[in-house]
Write a protein that holds these residues in place. Structure first.
Motif, PDB file in Angstrom:
ATOM      1  N   VAL A 238      21.683 -21.019   6.816  1.00  0.00           N
ATOM      2  CA  VAL A 238      21.298 -22.039   7.799  1.00  0.00           C
ATOM      3  C   VAL A 238      22.558 -22.871   8.040  1.00  0.00           C
ATOM      4  CG1 VAL A 238      19.809 -24.016   8.286  1.00  0.00           C
ATOM      5  CG2 VAL A 238      18.914 -22.065   6.969  1.00  0.00           C
ATOM      6  N   TRP A 242      23.735 -27.708  11.442  1.00  0.00           N
ATOM      7  CA  TRP A 242      22.302 -28.036  11.486  1.00  0.00           C
ATOM      8  C   TRP A 242      21.939 -28.934  10.305  1.00  0.00           C
ATOM      9  CZ3 TRP A 242      18.144 -27.570   8.276  1.00  0.00           C
ATOM     10  CH2 TRP A 242      16.868 -27.696   8.833  1.00  0.00           C
ATOM     11  N   LEU A 274      21.242 -20.652  14.439  1.00  0.00           N
ATOM     12  CA  LEU A 274      20.206 -20.551  13.412  1.00  0.00           C
ATOM     13  C   LEU A 274      19.778 -19.091  13.264  1.00  0.00           C
ATOM     14  CD1 LEU A 274      17.952 -23.625  14.250  1.00  0.00           C
ATOM     15  CD2 LEU A 274      19.026 -23.189  12.029  1.00  0.00           C
TER      16      LEU A 274
END
Length: 489
Positions: A238, A242, A274
């Protein structure tokens, strides 16, 4: 050391290239520490002094008297010990670079540089053992190594820890019951390791996970190849960007959110996207099962993938992913390192896991049929394992888990054949007759399963006949124990 006819700087220049894989300025000292451990079991600076040729060392005898010994007679003896230490260190580094066993693909992924002297010295002990004992000793060495890595054992006083471990492993090689405390602690508490807070690359646990991924053959997500060390990037699954926006702090940097990929994949193909943006594309182009197989090599389960591709991925989803990957990594540590299935071919690894489940189900079956009554065990069966239980009780007295009076606890120390003896005992067989049919037929299946299990666990070759008969026996037991295998044991 020149007055002793030892030109140590010149000797080091001759050895340095052989040990150049490990990037450290202390390697010359580590070579001396290997010498010291092998000569006197200790390697603190004070003890290195006694490696000087002709230097006397005062020792205390068993009766309390003192005497003097010379560990290194002269310059020639020193040079021989030095060369042996360099050779031991070189071989130790070579072993750590074996991807299938230790997974250290580059110096930056070595969990502990300071652990090298102990590792090299203990390997030298293994080499000196009789040939028939070396295989078992190597397995113990590996278990100690991984225990040290995942308990951050070499983060403190390295010299005293090295000496203690050298002596502990030496004793363990001679006595299977003399399990070092470091190994026992690892086996008991590895599930408590706080992987989520391992956010800095280079720590022993962080690097240990990367080593484990290398052992698993972690493949690049785009080209499907295993990345070479020089092309490898430490990828955020991830994205870090983010995480900065949605999580704060350093949670996004946890080892549980990292994967080794080639730099091109990390920086130019995936970038800051993502997983729910690019994984569906990969699955469409390559097939879901193919993509899942590659991600599984990174200890990312199918369930973890389903979490990653959730739409509107948020902080709660991140937590779910981290929890799932932690569970998968813990299972891999237990399976490969603690239960020592690392050296097994995949088919035998799976069979070993099946046999273990059968043993657990057999213990559950016995515990239930005897209603937890340990006194129901016939004496001739109990006597076989009582010494084993008593040793375990003494060893674990300090852990607080010392209720060895429970039948379920005692059964943990019964091997497959002892479980067979208990089930077919004359006074107990009526309780098990319905589950296992004839006593004679059951005995044959126990024999076949035990032969396969012993071949696997003692690293002996397994013939095709033993393999097929063992597989058939496993199927038979799985049928007999179906209800107990279907529930946690």
């Amino acid at each position: 050391m020149k007055p002793k006819d030892i030109q140590l700087k010149l000797m080091w220049r001759g050895a340095s290239q052989r040990l150049a894989f490990v990037e450290t300025e202390k390697m010359n000292v580590y070579v001396l520490q290997v010498m010291s451990i092998l000569q006197q079991s200790y390697c603190s600076p004070n003890y290195l002094y006694y490696l000087l040729p002709g230097e006397p060392k005062t020792i205390r005898e068993a009766d309390g008297s003192k005497s003097q010994v010379v560990l290194v007679k002269d310059g020639e003896a020193f040079r021989k010990l030095w060369e042996d230490a360099v050779q031991n260190m070189e071989e130790a580094i070579g072993q750590l670079r074996q991807v299938q066993t230790y997974g250290v693909t580059a110096s930056r992924f070595l969990p502990y540089v300071s652990m090298l002297p102990a590792f090299a010295a203990i390997r030298a002990l293994v080499k000196a053992l009789p040939a028939e004992r070396r295989l078992g000793a190597q397995r113990k060495l590996r278990k100690w190594y991984w225990a040290s890595v995942f308990t951050s054992r070499y983060s403190g006083s390295v010299e005293s820890t090295s000496a203690r471990d050298f002596l502990d492993l030496k004793a363990w090689f001679d006595d299977d019951e003399a399990i070092p405390g470091a190994v026992s602690e690892f086996e008991r508490r590895f599930r408590d390791i706080d992987f989520a807070n391992e956010t800095k690359s280079g720590t022993s646990i962080y690097n240990g996970i990367f080593n484990l991924l290398a052992i698993k053959g972690a493949k690049d997500w785009i080209n499907g190849e295993i990345p070479s060390a020089e092309k490898l990037d430490d990828h955020h699954i991830v994205p870090a960007s983010w995480g900065r926006e949605h999580l704060g702090g350093s949670r996004i940097n946890t080892i549980l959110n990292r994967a080794p990929l080639i730099a091109e994949t990390n920086r130019h193909v995936i970038g800051d996207r993502l997983p729910n943006q690019y994984l569906p594309e990969l699955m469409t182009d390559n097939g879901r099962e193919h993509v899942l197989a590659i991600l599984e090599s990174h200890l990312i389960s199918a369930h973890a993938v389903d979490i990653l591709i959730r739409p509107n991925f948020g902080p709660g989803d991140f937590d779910d992913f981290i929890a799932e990957r932690r569970s998968t990594i813990l299972s891999a540590i237990e399976d490969l390192l603690i239960k020592e299935r690392l050296d097994l071919p995949l088919n035998l690894r799976d069979l070993d896991a099946r046999i273990e489940k059968i043993e657990l189900a057999l213990r559950k079956c016995i515990d239930e049929e005897l209603a937890g009554d340990a006194s129901a065990i016939p004496h001739y069966v109990a006597d076989k394992v009582e010494e084993r239980i008593q040793k375990a009780a003494r060893r674990q007295a300090s852990s607080g888990d010392d209720d060895f009076s429970r039948l379920s606890r005692k059964l943990e120390y019964f091997d497959l054949r002892e479980l067979q003896d208990l089930i077919q005992a004359k006074t107990l067989w009526p309780l098990f007759n319905e589950s296992f049919g004839s006593k004679e037929g059951m005995a044959i299946k126990f024999g076949q399963l035990a032969e396969l299990r012993n071949g696997i666990r003692h690293s002996r070759s397994v013939s095709q006949i033993a393999l097929k008969e063992g597989e058939a026996a496993a199927l038979w037991f799985e049928g007999c124990l179906k209800t107990r295998l279907a529930t946690p044991v």
